[in-house]
Design an enzyme around this catalytic site. Structure first.
Site, PDB file in Angstrom:
ATOM      1  N   GLY A  46       0.823  -1.209   0.000  1.00  0.00           N
ATOM      2  CA  GLY A  46       0.000   0.000   0.000  1.00  0.00           C
ATOM      3  C   GLY A  46       0.847   1.245   0.000  1.00  0.00           C
ATOM      4  N   ASN A 121      -5.770  -5.665   7.489  1.00  0.00           N
ATOM      5  CA  ASN A 121      -5.519  -6.053   6.106  1.00  0.00           C
ATOM      6  C   ASN A 121      -6.626  -7.011   5.693  1.00  0.00           C
ATOM      7  OD1 ASN A 121      -3.267  -8.389   4.495  1.00  0.00           O
ATOM      8  ND2 ASN A 121      -4.443  -6.747   3.562  1.00  0.00           N
ATOM      9  N   GLY A 122      -7.340  -6.666   4.645  1.00  0.00           N
ATOM     10  CA  GLY A 122      -8.434  -7.506   4.186  1.00  0.00           C
ATOM     11  C   GLY A 122      -9.638  -6.667   3.814  1.00  0.00           C
ATOM     12  N   CYS A 255      -5.358 -16.919   0.190  1.00  0.00           N
ATOM     13  CA  CYS A 255      -5.403 -16.287  -1.134  1.00  0.00           C
ATOM     14  C   CYS A 255      -4.219 -16.742  -1.980  1.00  0.00           C
ATOM     15  CB  CYS A 255      -5.381 -14.765  -0.987  1.00  0.00           C
ATOM     16  SG  CYS A 255      -5.192 -13.881  -2.555  1.00  0.00           S
ATOM     17  N   TYR A 261       1.391 -12.607  -7.051  1.00  0.00           N
ATOM     18  CA  TYR A 261       1.678 -11.183  -7.238  1.00  0.00           C
ATOM     19  C   TYR A 261       1.880 -10.388  -5.947  1.00  0.00           C
ATOM     20  CZ  TYR A 261       0.887  -6.270  -8.524  1.00  0.00           C
ATOM     21  OH  TYR A 261       1.007  -4.925  -8.669  1.00  0.00           O
ATOM     22  N   ASP A 364       4.180 -12.265 -17.954  1.00  0.00           N
ATOM     23  CA  ASP A 364       3.608 -11.330 -16.982  1.00  0.00           C
ATOM     24  C   ASP A 364       2.781 -12.123 -15.974  1.00  0.00           C
ATOM     25  OD1 ASP A 364       3.122  -8.947 -15.729  1.00  0.00           O
ATOM     26  OD2 ASP A 364       2.031  -8.024 -17.386  1.00  0.00           O
ATOM     27  N   ASP A 365       2.467 -11.486 -14.835  1.00  0.00           N
ATOM     28  CA  ASP A 365       1.746 -12.199 -13.777  1.00  0.00           C
ATOM     29  C   ASP A 365       0.263 -12.350 -14.079  1.00  0.00           C
ATOM     30  OD1 ASP A 365       0.209  -9.883 -12.155  1.00  0.00           O
ATOM     31  OD2 ASP A 365       2.167  -9.163 -12.775  1.00  0.00           O
ATOM     32  N   CYS A 401     -12.390  -9.294  -6.882  1.00  0.00           N
ATOM     33  CA  CYS A 401     -12.055  -9.726  -5.525  1.00  0.00           C
ATOM     34  C   CYS A 401     -12.824  -8.866  -4.531  1.00  0.00           C
ATOM     35  CB  CYS A 401     -10.557  -9.573  -5.273  1.00  0.00           C
ATOM     36  SG  CYS A 401     -10.061  -9.939  -3.572  1.00  0.00           S
ATOM     37  N   CYS A 460     -10.931 -15.001  -7.903  1.00  0.00           N
ATOM     38  CA  CYS A 460     -10.707 -14.115  -9.049  1.00  0.00           C
ATOM     39  C   CYS A 460     -10.542 -14.904 -10.338  1.00  0.00           C
ATOM     40  CB  CYS A 460      -9.506 -13.207  -8.805  1.00  0.00           C
ATOM     41  SG  CYS A 460      -7.983 -14.076  -8.386  1.00  0.00           S
TER      42      CYS A 460
END
Length: 488
Positions: A46, A121-122, A255, A261, A364-365, A401, A460
Protein backbone atom coordinates in the site's frame (compact mmCIF):
# COMPACT_ATOMS: atom_id res chain seq x y z
CA UNK A 1 -17.65 -3.09 3.43
CA UNK A 2 -18.63 -3.77 -0.14
CA UNK A 3 -15.61 -2.96 -2.22
CA UNK A 4 -15.55 0.39 -3.97
CA UNK A 5 -13.27 0.91 -6.93
CA UNK A 6 -11.29 4.11 -7.03
CA UNK A 7 -11.29 6.62 -9.86
CA UNK A 8 -8.00 6.20 -11.72
CA UNK A 9 -6.56 6.84 -15.12
CA UNK A 10 -6.84 4.04 -17.65
CA UNK A 11 -3.24 2.92 -17.21
CA UNK A 12 -3.40 3.03 -13.43
CA UNK A 13 -6.55 0.93 -13.35
CA UNK A 14 -5.13 -1.79 -15.59
CA UNK A 15 -3.50 -3.73 -12.76
CA UNK A 16 -4.27 -5.26 -9.42
CA UNK A 17 -3.94 -2.82 -6.57
CA UNK A 18 -1.91 -4.01 -3.62
CA UNK A 19 -3.86 -4.30 -0.40
CA UNK A 20 -2.61 -3.19 3.01
CA UNK A 21 0.19 -4.14 5.38
CA UNK A 22 0.10 -4.36 9.18
CA UNK A 23 2.95 -4.43 11.68
CA UNK A 24 3.06 -4.34 15.48
CA UNK A 25 5.69 -4.77 18.18
CA UNK A 26 5.31 -5.25 21.92
CA UNK A 27 8.13 -4.65 24.40
CA UNK A 28 10.86 -2.79 22.49
CA UNK A 29 12.16 0.73 23.33
CA UNK A 30 11.46 3.21 20.54
CA UNK A 31 8.86 0.80 19.19
CA UNK A 32 7.59 3.30 16.61
CA UNK A 33 11.00 3.40 14.91
CA UNK A 34 10.92 -0.39 14.57
CA UNK A 35 7.37 -0.22 13.18
CA UNK A 36 8.55 2.36 10.63
CA UNK A 37 11.20 -0.05 9.36
CA UNK A 38 8.63 -2.85 9.22
CA UNK A 39 6.26 -0.69 7.21
CA UNK A 40 9.10 0.17 4.83
CA UNK A 41 9.33 -3.55 4.04
CA UNK A 42 5.55 -3.70 3.55
CA UNK A 43 5.34 -0.60 1.37
CA UNK A 44 4.49 -2.77 -1.65
CA UNK A 45 1.16 -3.62 0.01
CA UNK A 46 0.00 0.00 0.00
CA UNK A 47 1.46 3.32 -1.11
CA UNK A 48 -1.43 5.68 -0.45
CA UNK A 49 -1.04 6.41 3.26
CA UNK A 50 0.35 5.10 6.53
CA UNK A 51 -0.17 5.44 10.26
CA UNK A 52 1.39 4.46 13.58
CA UNK A 53 -0.09 4.36 17.09
CA UNK A 54 2.27 3.98 20.08
CA UNK A 55 1.78 3.63 23.85
CA UNK A 56 4.32 4.75 26.47
CA UNK A 57 2.64 3.28 29.56
CA UNK A 58 0.53 6.36 30.19
CA UNK A 59 -0.94 7.60 26.94
CA UNK A 60 -1.44 6.74 23.29
CA UNK A 61 0.13 8.77 20.51
CA UNK A 62 -1.23 8.76 16.96
CA UNK A 63 0.40 9.81 13.68
CA UNK A 64 -1.32 9.28 10.34
CA UNK A 65 -0.14 10.70 7.04
CA UNK A 66 -0.94 10.50 3.34
CA UNK A 67 2.04 9.37 1.29
CA UNK A 68 4.93 6.94 1.44
CA UNK A 69 6.61 5.85 4.67
CA UNK A 70 9.93 7.37 3.63
CA UNK A 71 8.33 10.74 2.93
CA UNK A 72 6.62 11.07 6.31
CA UNK A 73 7.76 8.82 9.15
CA UNK A 74 11.51 9.24 8.72
CA UNK A 75 11.32 12.80 10.08
CA UNK A 76 12.68 13.03 13.62
CA UNK A 77 9.89 15.42 14.64
CA UNK A 78 7.32 12.75 13.78
CA UNK A 79 9.15 9.98 15.61
CA UNK A 80 9.54 12.17 18.71
CA UNK A 81 5.74 12.31 18.89
CA UNK A 82 5.50 8.51 19.06
CA UNK A 83 7.16 7.44 22.34
CA UNK A 84 6.77 4.05 23.95
CA UNK A 85 7.77 0.40 23.85
CA UNK A 86 4.57 -0.76 22.09
CA UNK A 87 3.29 0.33 18.70
CA UNK A 88 1.30 -0.83 15.70
CA UNK A 89 1.31 0.49 12.16
CA UNK A 90 -0.45 0.22 8.84
CA UNK A 91 0.38 0.99 5.23
CA UNK A 92 -2.64 1.46 3.06
CA UNK A 93 -4.11 1.25 -0.34
CA UNK A 94 -7.83 1.90 -0.05
CA UNK A 95 -10.15 -0.87 -1.20
CA UNK A 96 -13.05 0.49 0.82
CA UNK A 97 -13.98 3.87 2.16
CA UNK A 98 -12.14 6.01 -0.36
CA UNK A 99 -9.17 8.30 0.12
CA UNK A 100 -8.65 10.86 2.86
CA UNK A 101 -6.90 11.14 6.20
CA UNK A 102 -9.96 10.10 8.21
CA UNK A 103 -9.72 6.60 6.70
CA UNK A 104 -5.99 6.16 7.35
CA UNK A 105 -5.25 3.43 9.88
CA UNK A 106 -4.63 2.44 12.62
CA UNK A 107 -8.01 3.67 13.80
CA UNK A 108 -8.17 4.67 17.47
CA UNK A 109 -11.02 4.87 19.98
CA UNK A 110 -11.44 5.55 23.69
CA UNK A 111 -13.57 2.86 25.32
CA UNK A 112 -14.86 2.86 28.86
CA UNK A 113 -11.94 0.62 29.80
CA UNK A 114 -9.27 2.62 27.96
CA UNK A 115 -7.92 3.34 24.51
CA UNK A 116 -7.67 0.84 21.68
CA UNK A 117 -6.12 1.06 18.21
CA UNK A 118 -6.65 -1.35 15.32
CA UNK A 119 -5.12 -1.94 11.88
CA UNK A 120 -6.61 -4.25 9.25
CA UNK A 121 -5.52 -6.05 6.11
CA UNK A 122 -8.43 -7.51 4.19
CA UNK A 123 -12.02 -6.61 3.44
CA UNK A 124 -15.19 -7.26 5.43
CA UNK A 125 -18.06 -8.42 3.24
CA UNK A 126 -20.79 -7.66 5.81
CA UNK A 127 -19.49 -4.36 7.19
CA UNK A 128 -22.23 -2.22 5.60
CA UNK A 129 -24.91 -4.49 7.00
CA UNK A 130 -23.37 -4.32 10.48
CA UNK A 131 -22.89 -0.58 10.15
CA UNK A 132 -26.59 -0.03 9.46
CA UNK A 133 -27.50 -2.15 12.49
CA UNK A 134 -25.12 -0.14 14.68
CA UNK A 135 -26.38 3.19 13.36
CA UNK A 136 -29.93 2.21 14.29
CA UNK A 137 -28.62 1.73 17.82
CA UNK A 138 -27.13 5.24 17.83
CA UNK A 139 -23.60 4.63 16.60
CA UNK A 140 -21.93 7.55 14.84
CA UNK A 141 -19.20 6.63 12.33
CA UNK A 142 -16.32 9.06 11.81
CA UNK A 143 -14.86 7.30 8.74
CA UNK A 144 -16.07 5.30 5.79
CA UNK A 145 -13.65 2.44 6.42
CA UNK A 146 -15.01 -1.04 7.04
CA UNK A 147 -12.46 -1.38 9.85
CA UNK A 148 -14.32 1.13 12.03
CA UNK A 149 -17.19 -1.37 12.26
CA UNK A 150 -14.97 -3.51 14.49
CA UNK A 151 -14.45 -0.66 16.97
CA UNK A 152 -18.21 -0.14 17.28
CA UNK A 153 -18.84 -3.86 17.73
CA UNK A 154 -16.30 -3.88 20.55
CA UNK A 155 -17.90 -0.80 22.13
CA UNK A 156 -21.39 -2.31 22.26
CA UNK A 157 -20.31 -5.79 23.33
CA UNK A 158 -21.75 -6.83 26.69
CA UNK A 159 -18.76 -9.02 27.52
CA UNK A 160 -16.58 -7.99 30.45
CA UNK A 161 -12.94 -8.08 29.35
CA UNK A 162 -11.40 -6.44 26.28
CA UNK A 163 -10.25 -9.74 24.82
CA UNK A 164 -13.77 -11.14 25.19
CA UNK A 165 -15.23 -8.01 23.60
CA UNK A 166 -12.74 -8.26 20.73
CA UNK A 167 -13.60 -11.92 20.15
CA UNK A 168 -17.30 -11.10 20.34
CA UNK A 169 -16.74 -8.48 17.61
CA UNK A 170 -14.61 -10.48 15.18
CA UNK A 171 -16.84 -13.56 15.34
CA UNK A 172 -19.64 -11.42 13.85
CA UNK A 173 -17.57 -10.58 10.77
CA UNK A 174 -17.56 -12.07 7.29
CA UNK A 175 -14.87 -11.77 4.68
CA UNK A 176 -11.11 -11.56 5.01
CA UNK A 177 -9.19 -10.02 7.87
CA UNK A 178 -5.83 -9.96 9.55
CA UNK A 179 -6.03 -7.56 12.50
CA UNK A 180 -3.39 -6.08 14.76
CA UNK A 181 -4.74 -4.18 17.78
CA UNK A 182 -3.16 -2.32 20.70
CA UNK A 183 -4.56 -1.53 24.14
CA UNK A 184 -2.87 -0.16 27.25
CA UNK A 185 -1.86 -3.67 28.31
CA UNK A 186 -2.04 -5.91 25.25
CA UNK A 187 -1.27 -6.33 21.59
CA UNK A 188 -3.87 -8.47 19.85
CA UNK A 189 -3.72 -10.22 16.50
CA UNK A 190 -6.47 -12.08 14.67
CA UNK A 191 -6.89 -13.92 11.41
CA UNK A 192 -10.18 -14.86 9.77
CA UNK A 193 -11.18 -18.54 10.03
CA UNK A 194 -10.28 -19.22 6.39
CA UNK A 195 -6.90 -17.50 6.72
CA UNK A 196 -7.41 -15.60 3.47
CA UNK A 197 -4.88 -12.88 4.34
CA UNK A 198 -1.42 -13.54 5.85
CA UNK A 199 -0.20 -12.73 9.38
CA UNK A 200 3.03 -13.93 11.01
CA UNK A 201 4.50 -13.90 14.51
CA UNK A 202 8.10 -12.85 15.08
CA UNK A 203 10.53 -12.27 17.94
CA UNK A 204 13.16 -9.54 18.31
CA UNK A 205 15.26 -10.02 21.44
CA UNK A 206 12.19 -11.02 23.42
CA UNK A 207 9.87 -8.43 21.90
CA UNK A 208 6.97 -10.01 20.01
CA UNK A 209 6.01 -8.86 16.53
CA UNK A 210 2.95 -9.31 14.33
CA UNK A 211 3.39 -8.57 10.63
CA UNK A 212 1.76 -9.22 7.27
CA UNK A 213 4.88 -10.81 5.79
CA UNK A 214 8.21 -12.24 6.89
CA UNK A 215 10.14 -9.68 4.84
CA UNK A 216 9.12 -7.14 7.51
CA UNK A 217 10.82 -9.32 10.13
CA UNK A 218 13.97 -9.66 8.03
CA UNK A 219 14.50 -5.91 7.76
CA UNK A 220 14.81 -5.56 11.56
CA UNK A 221 16.70 -8.79 12.14
CA UNK A 222 13.79 -10.51 13.90
CA UNK A 223 13.27 -14.26 14.16
CA UNK A 224 10.31 -15.85 12.41
CA UNK A 225 8.30 -17.80 14.99
CA UNK A 226 5.32 -19.03 12.95
CA UNK A 227 2.27 -18.09 10.92
CA UNK A 228 -0.76 -17.05 12.92
CA UNK A 229 -3.23 -19.86 12.30
CA UNK A 230 -6.52 -19.32 10.46
CA UNK A 231 -9.18 -18.43 13.04
CA UNK A 232 -6.59 -17.68 15.74
CA UNK A 233 -6.79 -14.71 18.11
CA UNK A 234 -3.40 -14.13 19.72
CA UNK A 235 -3.03 -11.90 22.77
CA UNK A 236 0.45 -10.64 23.71
CA UNK A 237 1.14 -9.25 27.19
CA UNK A 238 4.18 -8.95 29.44
CA UNK A 239 3.70 -12.66 30.23
CA UNK A 240 4.02 -13.54 26.55
CA UNK A 241 1.55 -14.73 23.89
CA UNK A 242 -1.67 -16.62 24.53
CA UNK A 243 -3.91 -17.96 21.78
CA UNK A 244 -7.68 -18.39 21.49
CA UNK A 245 -9.60 -20.24 18.79
CA UNK A 246 -13.17 -18.90 18.91
CA UNK A 247 -14.20 -19.85 15.37
CA UNK A 248 -15.64 -23.12 14.22
CA UNK A 249 -12.92 -25.20 12.58
CA UNK A 250 -13.02 -25.09 8.78
CA UNK A 251 -10.74 -25.81 5.85
CA UNK A 252 -8.36 -22.86 5.19
CA UNK A 253 -8.60 -20.92 1.92
CA UNK A 254 -5.47 -18.74 1.79
CA UNK A 255 -5.40 -16.29 -1.13
CA UNK A 256 -3.42 -18.02 -3.87
CA UNK A 257 -2.81 -14.71 -5.64
CA UNK A 258 -0.48 -13.71 -2.78
CA UNK A 259 1.94 -16.19 -4.35
CA UNK A 260 1.35 -14.91 -7.87
CA UNK A 261 1.68 -11.18 -7.24
CA UNK A 262 0.92 -9.53 -3.90
CA UNK A 263 3.55 -10.81 -1.48
CA UNK A 264 7.17 -9.78 -1.77
CA UNK A 265 9.27 -12.50 -3.44
CA UNK A 266 11.60 -12.73 -0.42
CA UNK A 267 8.74 -13.52 1.98
CA UNK A 268 7.85 -16.98 3.22
CA UNK A 269 4.11 -17.49 3.69
CA UNK A 270 2.36 -20.62 4.91
CA UNK A 271 5.68 -22.44 4.73
CA UNK A 272 6.31 -21.56 1.09
CA UNK A 273 8.97 -19.19 -0.20
CA UNK A 274 7.22 -16.82 -2.60
CA UNK A 275 10.15 -16.53 -5.01
CA UNK A 276 10.45 -20.30 -5.36
CA UNK A 277 6.70 -20.63 -5.97
CA UNK A 278 6.85 -18.01 -8.72
CA UNK A 279 9.73 -19.80 -10.41
CA UNK A 280 7.72 -23.05 -10.27
CA UNK A 281 4.77 -21.18 -11.77
CA UNK A 282 6.99 -20.26 -14.72
CA UNK A 283 8.16 -23.86 -15.06
CA UNK A 284 4.58 -25.13 -15.10
CA UNK A 285 3.69 -22.48 -17.67
CA UNK A 286 6.55 -23.58 -19.94
CA UNK A 287 5.35 -27.19 -19.76
CA UNK A 288 1.74 -26.26 -20.49
CA UNK A 289 2.33 -23.67 -23.20
CA UNK A 290 5.66 -24.20 -24.99
CA UNK A 291 6.66 -21.88 -27.80
CA UNK A 292 9.52 -21.65 -30.30
CA UNK A 293 11.34 -18.45 -29.41
CA UNK A 294 14.75 -16.86 -29.01
CA UNK A 295 14.35 -15.05 -25.71
CA UNK A 296 12.22 -14.98 -22.55
CA UNK A 297 11.53 -11.44 -21.37
CA UNK A 298 9.76 -10.58 -18.10
CA UNK A 299 7.34 -7.69 -17.74
CA UNK A 300 9.11 -6.18 -14.73
CA UNK A 301 9.05 -6.53 -11.89
CA UNK A 302 6.23 -8.91 -11.06
CA UNK A 303 6.81 -11.17 -14.05
CA UNK A 304 10.52 -11.72 -13.41
CA UNK A 305 10.60 -14.87 -11.19
CA UNK A 306 8.07 -16.66 -13.40
CA UNK A 307 10.09 -15.68 -16.50
CA UNK A 308 13.22 -17.17 -14.91
CA UNK A 309 11.34 -20.42 -14.27
CA UNK A 310 9.95 -20.43 -17.82
CA UNK A 311 13.43 -19.88 -19.25
CA UNK A 312 14.97 -22.67 -17.18
CA UNK A 313 12.27 -25.19 -18.09
CA UNK A 314 12.05 -24.26 -21.78
CA UNK A 315 15.80 -23.91 -22.34
CA UNK A 316 15.29 -20.46 -23.87
CA UNK A 317 17.68 -17.66 -22.82
CA UNK A 318 16.37 -15.13 -20.29
CA UNK A 319 17.12 -11.46 -20.85
CA UNK A 320 15.92 -8.06 -19.71
CA UNK A 321 14.23 -6.95 -22.87
CA UNK A 322 12.19 -4.38 -20.95
CA UNK A 323 13.75 -2.00 -18.45
CA UNK A 324 11.65 -0.52 -15.66
CA UNK A 325 12.01 3.03 -14.36
CA UNK A 326 11.69 2.64 -10.58
CA UNK A 327 11.44 6.38 -10.00
CA UNK A 328 7.93 6.87 -11.36
CA UNK A 329 5.45 6.71 -8.49
CA UNK A 330 1.69 6.51 -8.30
CA UNK A 331 1.44 10.26 -7.66
CA UNK A 332 2.86 11.31 -11.04
CA UNK A 333 0.74 14.17 -12.38
CA UNK A 334 -0.64 13.60 -15.87
CA UNK A 335 -2.30 16.89 -16.84
CA UNK A 336 -2.47 16.49 -20.59
CA UNK A 337 -3.83 13.70 -22.75
CA UNK A 338 -0.57 13.35 -24.70
CA UNK A 339 1.38 12.75 -21.48
CA UNK A 340 -1.32 10.53 -20.00
CA UNK A 341 -1.08 8.12 -22.93
CA UNK A 342 2.69 7.84 -22.35
CA UNK A 343 2.01 6.18 -18.97
CA UNK A 344 3.42 2.77 -19.92
CA UNK A 345 6.61 4.24 -21.38
CA UNK A 346 7.14 6.28 -18.24
CA UNK A 347 7.47 3.02 -16.30
CA UNK A 348 8.85 0.66 -18.97
CA UNK A 349 11.15 0.99 -21.94
CA UNK A 350 12.08 -1.65 -24.49
CA UNK A 351 15.74 -2.67 -24.58
CA UNK A 352 15.88 -2.60 -28.37
CA UNK A 353 19.48 -3.81 -28.62
CA UNK A 354 18.49 -7.04 -26.87
CA UNK A 355 15.20 -7.79 -28.63
CA UNK A 356 15.66 -6.56 -32.20
CA UNK A 357 14.88 -9.33 -34.73
CA UNK A 358 14.22 -11.80 -31.88
CA UNK A 359 11.20 -14.01 -31.26
CA UNK A 360 10.17 -12.87 -27.79
CA UNK A 361 8.20 -14.60 -25.04
CA UNK A 362 6.77 -11.93 -22.73
CA UNK A 363 5.94 -13.29 -19.24
CA UNK A 364 3.61 -11.33 -16.98
CA UNK A 365 1.75 -12.20 -13.78
CA UNK A 366 -1.79 -11.41 -14.99
CA UNK A 367 -3.98 -9.53 -17.44
CA UNK A 368 -6.63 -7.24 -15.96
CA UNK A 369 -8.15 -4.87 -18.52
CA UNK A 370 -5.56 -5.66 -21.17
CA UNK A 371 -4.76 -2.08 -22.15
CA UNK A 372 -1.32 -2.08 -20.49
CA UNK A 373 -0.44 -5.43 -22.07
CA UNK A 374 -1.50 -4.03 -25.43
CA UNK A 375 0.81 -1.03 -25.05
CA UNK A 376 3.76 -3.13 -23.87
CA UNK A 377 3.39 -5.48 -26.82
CA UNK A 378 3.31 -2.55 -29.23
CA UNK A 379 6.38 -1.06 -27.56
CA UNK A 380 8.27 -4.34 -28.04
CA UNK A 381 7.17 -4.56 -31.67
CA UNK A 382 8.26 -0.96 -32.28
CA UNK A 383 11.68 -1.93 -30.89
CA UNK A 384 12.05 -4.50 -33.66
CA UNK A 385 10.91 -7.84 -32.21
CA UNK A 386 10.24 -10.37 -34.96
CA UNK A 387 7.51 -12.17 -33.02
CA UNK A 388 5.83 -11.48 -29.68
CA UNK A 389 4.29 -14.32 -27.69
CA UNK A 390 2.70 -13.73 -24.29
CA UNK A 391 2.55 -16.18 -21.40
CA UNK A 392 0.60 -15.31 -18.26
CA UNK A 393 1.66 -16.77 -14.89
CA UNK A 394 -1.91 -17.24 -13.63
CA UNK A 395 -5.28 -18.34 -15.02
CA UNK A 396 -7.51 -15.73 -16.71
CA UNK A 397 -8.77 -13.19 -14.17
CA UNK A 398 -12.51 -13.22 -14.77
CA UNK A 399 -14.05 -12.16 -11.43
CA UNK A 400 -13.63 -9.31 -8.94
CA UNK A 401 -12.06 -9.73 -5.53
CA UNK A 402 -14.07 -8.79 -2.43
CA UNK A 403 -11.39 -9.69 0.12
CA UNK A 404 -9.12 -6.66 0.20
CA UNK A 405 -7.76 -6.31 -3.32
CA UNK A 406 -8.93 -3.44 -5.48
CA UNK A 407 -9.90 -4.90 -8.85
CA UNK A 408 -12.09 -3.50 -11.60
CA UNK A 409 -15.69 -4.62 -11.69
CA UNK A 410 -16.27 -7.91 -13.50
CA UNK A 411 -17.51 -6.35 -16.74
CA UNK A 412 -14.20 -4.48 -17.15
CA UNK A 413 -12.02 -7.56 -16.73
CA UNK A 414 -10.85 -8.64 -20.18
CA UNK A 415 -11.18 -12.36 -19.44
CA UNK A 416 -14.81 -11.97 -18.33
CA UNK A 417 -15.92 -10.85 -21.80
CA UNK A 418 -13.42 -12.33 -24.25
CA UNK A 419 -12.14 -15.77 -25.18
CA UNK A 420 -8.39 -16.34 -25.12
CA UNK A 421 -8.28 -16.02 -28.90
CA UNK A 422 -10.19 -12.73 -28.71
CA UNK A 423 -7.78 -11.51 -26.03
CA UNK A 424 -4.84 -12.51 -28.24
CA UNK A 425 -6.27 -10.43 -31.05
CA UNK A 426 -6.97 -7.48 -28.70
CA UNK A 427 -3.44 -7.47 -27.27
CA UNK A 428 -1.99 -8.10 -30.76
CA UNK A 429 0.38 -10.95 -29.91
CA UNK A 430 1.33 -13.90 -32.07
CA UNK A 431 0.19 -16.29 -29.36
CA UNK A 432 -1.29 -16.03 -25.88
CA UNK A 433 -1.56 -18.64 -23.14
CA UNK A 434 -2.44 -18.62 -19.45
CA UNK A 435 -1.39 -21.01 -16.71
CA UNK A 436 -4.18 -23.46 -15.88
CA UNK A 437 -5.75 -23.48 -12.42
CA UNK A 438 -4.28 -26.94 -11.79
CA UNK A 439 -0.90 -25.73 -13.01
CA UNK A 440 -1.06 -22.98 -10.42
CA UNK A 441 -1.95 -25.51 -7.73
CA UNK A 442 0.93 -27.74 -8.76
CA UNK A 443 3.30 -24.79 -8.37
CA UNK A 444 2.31 -24.55 -4.69
CA UNK A 445 2.82 -28.31 -4.27
CA UNK A 446 -0.81 -29.35 -4.56
CA UNK A 447 -1.45 -32.09 -7.17
CA UNK A 448 -4.58 -30.33 -8.39
CA UNK A 449 -7.50 -28.21 -7.24
CA UNK A 450 -10.05 -30.08 -5.14
CA UNK A 451 -13.26 -28.73 -6.65
CA UNK A 452 -15.39 -30.00 -3.74
CA UNK A 453 -13.09 -28.50 -1.10
CA UNK A 454 -10.62 -26.03 -2.69
CA UNK A 455 -7.34 -25.57 -0.84
CA UNK A 456 -7.05 -21.83 -1.58
CA UNK A 457 -9.17 -18.78 -2.27
CA UNK A 458 -9.01 -18.50 -6.07
CA UNK A 459 -12.26 -16.61 -6.61
CA UNK A 460 -10.71 -14.11 -9.05
CA UNK A 461 -10.12 -17.07 -11.39
CA UNK A 462 -13.07 -19.35 -10.58
CA UNK A 463 -15.79 -17.10 -9.07
CA UNK A 464 -15.83 -19.59 -6.17
CA UNK A 465 -16.11 -17.16 -3.27
CA UNK A 466 -15.35 -18.89 0.05
CA UNK A 467 -17.47 -16.60 2.26
CA UNK A 468 -20.85 -14.95 2.12
CA UNK A 469 -20.91 -11.63 0.23
CA UNK A 470 -23.68 -10.13 2.34
CA UNK A 471 -23.18 -6.49 1.40
CA UNK A 472 -22.70 -7.30 -2.28
CA UNK A 473 -25.83 -9.45 -2.36
CA UNK A 474 -27.82 -6.75 -0.58
CA UNK A 475 -26.59 -4.11 -3.03
CA UNK A 476 -27.44 -6.31 -6.02
CA UNK A 477 -30.92 -7.08 -4.61
CA UNK A 478 -31.55 -3.37 -4.08
CA UNK A 479 -30.43 -2.62 -7.65
CA UNK A 480 -32.72 -5.30 -9.12
CA UNK A 481 -35.70 -4.10 -7.07
CA UNK A 482 -35.01 -0.55 -8.19
CA UNK A 483 -34.91 -1.61 -11.85
CA UNK A 484 -38.15 -3.56 -11.46
CA UNK A 485 -39.81 -0.58 -9.82
CA UNK A 486 -38.62 1.79 -12.55
CA UNK A 487 -39.78 -0.59 -15.27
CA UNK A 488 -43.10 -1.43 -13.62
Amino acid sequence: MTQTHQTTTENEADCFRDECGVFGIYGKPDAAAVVTLGLHALQHRGQEAAGIVSFDGKQFSVERHVGLIGDTFTKQSVMDRLPGSRAIGHTRYSTTGGEGLRNVQPLFAEFAGGGFAIAHNGNLTNALTKQRELQKRGAIFSSTSDTETVLHLIAVSERDRLVEKFIDAVTQLEGAFSFVGLSGKKMIGARDPLGIRPLVLGDLDGAYILASETCALDIIGARIVRDIQPGEVIVITEEGPRSYFPFEKTNPRFCIFEYVYFARPDSTIEGRNVYEVRKKIGQELAREAPVNADMVVPVPDSGTPAAIGFSQEAGIPFDLGIIRNHYVGRTFIQPQSAIRHMGVRLKHNANRWAIRDKRIVLVDDSIVRGTTSQKIVQMVRDAGAAEVHMRIASPPTSASCFYGVDTPEKSKLLASRMSIEEMRDFIRVDSLAFLSINGLYRAVNEPQRNDQCPQFCDACFTSDYPTALTDQEHTESTRVLSLLANNG
